[in-house]
Motif scaffolding. Sequence first.
Motif, short mmCIF file in Angstrom:
data_model
loop_
_atom_site.label_atom_id
_atom_site.label_comp_id
_atom_site.label_asym_id
_atom_site.label_seq_id
_atom_site.Cartn_x
_atom_site.Cartn_y
_atom_site.Cartn_z
N VAL A 80 0.85 -1.20 0.00
CA VAL A 80 0.00 0.00 0.00
C VAL A 80 0.88 1.24 0.00
N LYS A 81 0.55 2.17 -0.86
CA LYS A 81 1.26 3.45 -0.90
C LYS A 81 0.28 4.54 -0.50
N TRP A 82 0.62 5.27 0.55
CA TRP A 82 -0.20 6.38 1.00
C TRP A 82 0.16 7.60 0.17
N LEU A 83 -0.84 8.29 -0.36
CA LEU A 83 -0.62 9.36 -1.33
C LEU A 83 -0.84 10.76 -0.79
N ASN A 108 -3.38 0.66 -3.66
CA ASN A 108 -2.98 -0.74 -3.51
C ASN A 108 -2.39 -1.19 -4.84
N PRO A 109 -1.41 -2.07 -4.81
CA PRO A 109 -0.80 -2.56 -6.06
C PRO A 109 -1.87 -3.16 -6.98
N GLY A 110 -1.84 -2.75 -8.24
CA GLY A 110 -2.76 -3.28 -9.23
C GLY A 110 -4.17 -2.75 -9.15
N SER A 111 -4.42 -1.78 -8.31
CA SER A 111 -5.76 -1.20 -8.15
C SER A 111 -5.68 0.31 -8.30
N PRO A 112 -6.80 0.94 -8.64
CA PRO A 112 -6.80 2.40 -8.68
C PRO A 112 -6.71 2.98 -7.27
#
Length: 137
Positions: A80-83, A108-112
Amino acid sequence: MPNMLPSQPCPCGRQAGKRALVYAQCCGRYLDHFDTAPAPDAEFLMRSRYTAFVLGRADYLLATWHAGHRPPSIEFDSGVKWLGLEVRSHRRIDDTNAEVQFVARQKNPGSPAVRLHERSRFVREEGRWYYVDGDLY
């Protein structure tokens, strides 16, 4: 989970004027010194909890969760990358209760990317603010 240098911009995005506050001057003082430096209000606590999610600091999240609502543990989703974080409002109801409305974005990887829009409730006990719960929008 990422490590944070004291001189890096704080993940919570708090600014002084047009400059981002660095981690050590912002959320780092609460995360790294929980026993001696409690967050002064619900907004600072919410921002520091966001930063704890970014850094994978389950210890801080659990310590700042009100005992009556605290889960037994916290699991982080890998990748998970917090934006970013946007605080929409902070309302102190009285000396011991407050609400903070915010939007946090994550990917999340592979998700919008998704937005978590929440109105969180906080309570102050013995000079410390704690996260109680929240309503999602």
